[in-house]
Design a protein around this motif. Structure first.
Motif, mmCIF file in Angstrom:
data_model
loop_
_atom_site.group_PDB
_atom_site.id
_atom_site.type_symbol
_atom_site.label_atom_id
_atom_site.label_comp_id
_atom_site.label_asym_id
_atom_site.label_seq_id
_atom_site.Cartn_x
_atom_site.Cartn_y
_atom_site.Cartn_z
ATOM 1 N N ALA A 31 0.792 4.376 10.443
ATOM 2 C CA ALA A 31 0.462 5.607 9.717
ATOM 3 C C ALA A 31 1.332 5.759 8.471
ATOM 4 O O ALA A 31 0.830 6.103 7.383
ATOM 5 C CB ALA A 31 0.627 6.817 10.638
ATOM 6 N N LEU A 32 2.639 5.499 8.610
ATOM 7 C CA LEU A 32 3.547 5.608 7.471
ATOM 8 C C LEU A 32 3.186 4.597 6.378
ATOM 9 O O LEU A 32 3.181 4.932 5.185
ATOM 10 C CB LEU A 32 4.989 5.387 7.928
ATOM 11 N N TYR A 33 2.875 3.382 6.794
ATOM 12 C CA TYR A 33 2.539 2.323 5.837
ATOM 13 C C TYR A 33 1.247 2.647 5.097
ATOM 14 O O TYR A 33 1.160 2.497 3.870
ATOM 15 C CB TYR A 33 2.423 0.995 6.582
ATOM 16 N N ALA A 34 0.247 3.139 5.827
ATOM 17 C CA ALA A 34 -1.027 3.493 5.201
ATOM 18 C C ALA A 34 -0.847 4.643 4.208
ATOM 19 O O ALA A 34 -1.403 4.619 3.103
ATOM 20 C CB ALA A 34 -2.045 3.875 6.275
ATOM 21 N N LEU A 38 -1.575 4.391 0.182
ATOM 22 C CA LEU A 38 -2.554 5.294 -0.430
ATOM 23 C C LEU A 38 -1.905 6.189 -1.480
ATOM 24 O O LEU A 38 -2.420 6.333 -2.593
ATOM 25 C CB LEU A 38 -3.210 6.140 0.664
ATOM 26 N N GLY A 39 -0.760 6.803 -1.134
ATOM 27 C CA GLY A 39 -0.102 7.722 -2.048
ATOM 28 C C GLY A 39 0.325 7.055 -3.346
ATOM 29 O O GLY A 39 0.071 7.581 -4.444
ATOM 30 N N THR A 75 8.308 -5.990 4.283
ATOM 31 C CA THR A 75 8.698 -6.100 5.692
ATOM 32 C C THR A 75 7.655 -5.553 6.657
ATOM 33 O O THR A 75 7.594 -5.988 7.806
ATOM 34 C CB THR A 75 10.018 -5.348 5.940
ATOM 35 N N SER A 76 6.835 -4.602 6.219
ATOM 36 C CA SER A 76 5.939 -3.902 7.153
ATOM 37 C C SER A 76 4.845 -4.773 7.775
ATOM 38 O O SER A 76 4.617 -4.685 8.986
ATOM 39 C CB SER A 76 5.307 -2.688 6.456
ATOM 40 N N ASN A 275 12.679 1.642 3.839
ATOM 41 C CA ASN A 275 11.577 0.693 3.671
ATOM 42 C C ASN A 275 10.205 1.344 3.743
ATOM 43 O O ASN A 275 9.262 0.881 3.091
ATOM 44 C CB ASN A 275 11.655 -0.408 4.732
ATOM 45 N N LEU A 276 10.065 2.377 4.567
ATOM 46 C CA LEU A 276 8.749 2.965 4.811
ATOM 47 C C LEU A 276 8.658 4.439 4.439
ATOM 48 O O LEU A 276 7.716 4.859 3.773
ATOM 49 C CB LEU A 276 8.378 2.799 6.296
ATOM 50 N N VAL A 277 9.636 5.224 4.896
ATOM 51 C CA VAL A 277 9.530 6.679 4.730
ATOM 52 C C VAL A 277 9.685 7.090 3.270
ATOM 53 O O VAL A 277 8.895 7.896 2.756
ATOM 54 C CB VAL A 277 10.570 7.406 5.618
#
Length: 311
Positions: A31-34, A38-39, A75-76, A275-277
């Protein structure tokens, strides 16, 4: 490099102390990666498509979106792959590539945030000369310099890491090929690479953070001299998004450096945040309180809806 190594594949053991949480982490990180993809894609689309956003501030914001797209994708995908039950193995060449792009984009982030702070400094402290100082050529030179500096920084660290022979264990006790985790598997003394890496990364972050603090100190002094309340609020609003993004990036790093001996799990959480947030939050930080970006995004959606109706 290839002739001196016997290991052809590494095994990523994942985030420490999270055994049995694979499905939960897969859902959360997916969810975080998507959202991050998108953002940042929307921000980049808005900056490119709107003529009103063809200014130095949004030029650097577009660069930041490109960086975030690349950084979270370093990394994701592999992490999501082994969380979904696929193999944890990563080839030696894949590990080199992952290491290179992680440090290249990480260094670029530091320089880019510093350049964005300088851009805000010129806009607030020298508003009448802003377009002259931050002309198109200067912006291109600054942006190119951030990316080139990131490449040079990463080449040094990657060369130091992977010129060592790896002939023994191949289990990387982390969720990606980070320098400290990989160096523990080297068959020769990695102390030189560890010292250079720690000094390089630490010194670079400290210099960039110090320059950002200096820029915002000057900005704060200039804002305090503005007599009207409305003028002070308008000046501060142009910097608030960038300040929030800096806190999101440097806050976790400062916290982990203040810990005398942080746990592996805590270190991994901090790194996941970066990396993600943070790439996921940046589009929201720069668009929620920015009318120009909102208008540009609405215009993009409107044009897209019209094109679909015409078809």
């Amino acid at each position: 490099m290839t002739n001196s190594t016997m290991v052809t594949e590494f095994i990523l053991l994942g985030i420490p102390d999270t055994a049995g949480l694979e499905k939960v982490l897969l859902f959360l990180f997916s969810a975080l990666y998507a959202c991050a993809l998108l953002g940042n894609f929307l921000i980049l689309t808005a900056v490119i498509s709107s003529q009103k956003l063809h200014t130095p501030m949004y030029f650097f914001l577009g660069n930041l979106s490109i960086f975030d797209l690349g950084f979270c994708s370093t990394t994701s995908p592999k992490m999501l792959s082994y969380l979904s039950g696929q193999g944890r193995g990563i080839s030696f060449q894949g590990c080199v590539v992952q290491h290179f792009f992680y440090h290249c984009l990480g260094c670029t982030l530091c320089f880019l945030y510093t350049v964005m702070a300088y851009d805000r400094f010129v806009a607030i402290c020298f508003p009448l000369r802003y377009t002259v100082i931050m002309n198109h050529r200067v912006c291109c030179v600054l942006a190119t310099g951030t990316w080139m500096s990131g490449c040079v920084h990463s080449i040094i660290l990657t060369t130091l890491t992977f010129q060592l022979p790896y002939c023994g264990p191949r289990e990387v006790d982390y969720y990606f090929c980070d320098m400290p985790a990989v160096l523990l598997l080297a068959c020769e003394d990695p102390s030189l690479a560890q010292k250079v890496g720690f000094t390089n990364v630490g010194l670079l972050s400290l210099i960039c953070f110090s320059l950002i603090v200096v820029s915002y100190t000057r900005i704060g002094i200039s804002i305090s001299k503005i007599r009207s309340t409305e003028g002070r609020q308008r000046a501060f609003s142009t910097c608030s998004a960038h300040l929030t993004a800096i806190i999101c990036v440097y806050g976790p790093v400062i916290i982990i450096y203040l810990q005398p001996s942080p746990s592996p799990l805590f270190s991994a959480i901090i790194q996941v945040l970066n990396n993600l947030v943070t790439p996921m939050l940046n589009p929201m930080i720069y668009s929620l309180r920015n009318k120009e970006v909102k208008v540009a995004l609405r215009h993009v959606f409107f044009k897209r809806c019209l094109s679909l109706e015409n078809k």
